[in-house]
Design a protein around this motif. Structure first.
Motif, PDB file in Angstrom:
ATOM      1  N   LEU A 184       0.894  -1.192   0.048  1.00 14.44           N
ATOM      2  CA  LEU A 184      -0.008  -0.041   0.160  1.00 14.44           C
ATOM      3  C   LEU A 184       0.915   1.244   0.083  1.00 14.44           C
ATOM      4  O   LEU A 184       0.430   2.293  -0.703  1.00 14.44           O
ATOM      5  CB  LEU A 184      -0.938  -0.066   1.260  1.00 14.44           C
ATOM      6  N   GLU A 185       2.038   1.336   0.805  1.00 14.99           N
ATOM      7  CA  GLU A 185       2.841   2.394   0.811  1.00 14.99           C
ATOM      8  C   GLU A 185       3.556   2.763  -0.537  1.00 14.99           C
ATOM      9  O   GLU A 185       3.788   3.755  -0.885  1.00 14.99           O
ATOM     10  CB  GLU A 185       3.934   2.292   1.748  1.00 14.99           C
ATOM     11  N   LYS A 186       3.847   1.535  -1.285  1.00 19.27           N
ATOM     12  CA  LYS A 186       4.554   1.585  -2.499  1.00 19.27           C
ATOM     13  C   LYS A 186       3.482   2.347  -3.546  1.00 19.27           C
ATOM     14  O   LYS A 186       3.759   2.940  -4.478  1.00 19.27           O
ATOM     15  CB  LYS A 186       5.017   0.291  -3.171  1.00 19.27           C
ATOM     16  N   SER A 187       2.285   1.767  -3.417  1.00 22.83           N
ATOM     17  CA  SER A 187       1.100   2.187  -4.163  1.00 22.83           C
ATOM     18  C   SER A 187       0.960   3.778  -3.990  1.00 22.83           C
ATOM     19  O   SER A 187       0.894   4.575  -5.020  1.00 22.83           O
ATOM     20  CB  SER A 187      -0.260   1.403  -3.980  1.00 22.83           C
ATOM     21  N   LEU A 188       1.036   4.085  -3.068  1.00 22.38           N
ATOM     22  CA  LEU A 188       0.820   5.747  -2.561  1.00 22.38           C
ATOM     23  C   LEU A 188       1.996   6.188  -3.003  1.00 22.38           C
ATOM     24  O   LEU A 188       1.651   7.333  -3.741  1.00 22.38           O
ATOM     25  CB  LEU A 188       0.706   5.900  -1.107  1.00 22.38           C
ATOM     26  N   GLN A 189       3.207   5.836  -3.058  1.00 24.27           N
ATOM     27  CA  GLN A 189       4.351   6.319  -3.662  1.00 24.27           C
ATOM     28  C   GLN A 189       3.944   6.759  -5.228  1.00 24.27           C
ATOM     29  O   GLN A 189       4.372   7.777  -5.758  1.00 24.27           O
ATOM     30  CB  GLN A 189       5.540   5.631  -3.467  1.00 24.27           C
TER      31      GLN A 189
END
Length: 480
Positions: free
Chosen positions: A297-302
């Protein structure tokens, strides 16, 4: 003189289909192989990074590296563990009796770990053991932990892509080629018959044998063409000329539009594909560990943030191109914008922070757009922090008159090769494309800087400093 041999329409169409089909399949196979290999390498690196993290925790708790490496029982045989200080000296290596005296800061995985916190390299030859290893390194504030596994036949086979996918694609392509052969042969036979009837009609021959055409849509069309050929010849020729002209104009418009949008579309594909991959992984694996779900999810947010920056930059540069009159002009104090750059730099993580040295001895005011003037300093500072590799940023007022001011902004990094300098302000131009995308760059920052400077009646240039790094020199008119 012998007539020139020409392939039949059926063979030409079939060969074109084969070229297109096999090219498409080859592209998919190469893409899948590279993607699968990268995924497996990332997964192996994740395992090794977990070992690195545990060893760092053990060292912080006072456990000696030799004790940790002896007690460690894991899935990797012949695991090599190396402890390196931040000056590049090897402090411990469980695979060597004598520690090497060479400095290890030039090792790719070590450089990456110092720069990004972690780093790996799939295959590199060790000068100490004379073997090839898969290296994975992690750095903290005091040292670098590096683990490695021998790049043996089992490991190379593990990192290799699954050949079953290749054979499946080859088999499917062969079946599609066979089906395409029969389909193009039938169509080619109809075209050959139509060609023969067209020749006879052009010579003015009486045509009464229409039974050779099949009783389908193509046959009906062919019979009508033969019957109306003579009467409609001139009308068709005029219509074709008008159609060709209209098509040429339309294609020219499409070409211009594609030229303007092609780079934007290309830049959008990478983050969208990444987000899709993370979301599909989460949907396909509902039992995924909480830590990995959070990481995805953090990578998607990035990637979403990268898209937001890209769209914002595209919006800015489009407005400058097509609606520059919409930017509101007002008195702007450049000293305040520079203070914002300094404050922003101090809030960044340590590995992305530069020491800002400001030499602006007087108050300088410009009548212009506050947002565009801010984007000049912000984008130049971001560019230096992300790509220069230096530790210092210099902002100096080089000249100040009643009409204009000249400002120098430089770093003490590695600079760029001379061949890249004339292209740095081009839209979507990147010196190092892979690293730029990894760092989230949109490729529009310096183009926005150039347009913003031009909006304020100035010019900008760039050169490599003698002491290392890049120096941007730009002039702003105070009342443009």
């Amino acid at each position: 003189m012998a007539s020139k041999v020409r392939l039949s329409y059926h063979r030409q169409l079939f060969l074109l289909l084969l070229v297109f089909l096999w090219t498409l399949v080859a592209s998919f196979v190469l893409f899948q192989y590279g993607r699968e290999r990268h995924f497996k390498a990332e997964r192996l690196d994740a395992h090794l990074q977990l070992i690195n993290l545990r060893m760092l925790d053990a060292l912080d708790n006072g456990v000696e590296p030799s004790v940790f490496s002896t007690r460690w029982k894991g899935p990797f045989e012949e695991l090599r563990v190396t402890l390196i200080d931040r000056e590049g000296n090897v402090l411990f290596d469980n695979s060597l009796d004598t520690l090497p005296g060479t400095n290890h800061l030039n090792r790719p995985e070590v450089r990456s770990a110092l720069r990004n916190g972690t780093g790996y390299i799939i295959r590199r030859h060790s000068e100490s053991t004379q073997r090839n290893y898969f290296y994975s390194a992690m750095a903290d504030d005091k040292r670098i932990i590096r683990t490695a596994v021998p790049y043996s036949v089992p490991l190379s086979e593990m990192l290799a892509a699954d050949p079953a996918y290749l054979w499946f694609m080859v088999g499917m392509t062969l079946l599609m080629s066979i089906a395409g052969y029969f389909a193009t042969r039938r169509l080619g036979q109809n075209i050959t018959r139509l060609n023969e009837f067209a020749r006879r009609a052009e010579r003015g021959e009486w045509i009464d044998q229409t039974d050779s055409f099949p009783h389908d849509e193509l046959g009906d069309i062919s019979r009508h063409i033969v019957q109306l050929y003579a009467d409609l010849q001139h009308t068709a020729a005029e219509r074709d000329r008008e159609h060709a002209l209209a098509l040429h104009e339309e294609q020219e418009k499409i070409r211009i539009k594609k030229q303007l949008t092609n780079n934007i579309n290309h830049e959008l594909k990478t983050p969208i594909a990444a987000i899709q991959g993370y979301v599909e992984t989460l949907l396909a694996n509902p039992e995924l560990e909480r830590e990995r779900r959070t990481a995805f999810l953090e990578k998607s947010l990035q990637q979403v943030e990268r898209l937001r920056h890209l769209l914002a930059d595209v919006s800015t540069i489009t407005r400058m191109d097509e609606a520059s009159q919409l930017f509101q002009r007002e008195p702007v104090v450049l000293n305040e914008l520079i203070e914002e750059v300094v404050a922003d730099m101090e809030l960044r993580p340590e590995d992305q922070r530069l020491r800002v040295h400001v030499d602006f001895p007087k108050r300088v005011e410009v009548f212009g757009s506050a947002s565009l003037l801010s984007s000049i300093f912000r984008n130049l500072a971001d560019n230096a922090a992300a790509y220069s590799g230096g530790r210092d940023l210099y902002i100096r007022l080089a000249d100040d008159t009643a009409e204009s001011c000249t400002i120098l902004l430089a770093d003490n990094g590695i600079g760029v090769e001379e061949e890249h300098l004339p292209h740095l302000f081009e839209r979507f131009y990147r010196v190092d494309k892979g690293r730029s995308r990894k760092l989230g760059g949109t490729g529009l920052g310096l183009a926005i800087v150039r347009n913003a400077v031009a909006f304020h009646g100035g010019t900008i240039s760039v050169r490599n400093r003698e002491g290392g790094g890049l120096e941007f020199r730009f002039t702003l008119r105070k009342y443009s």
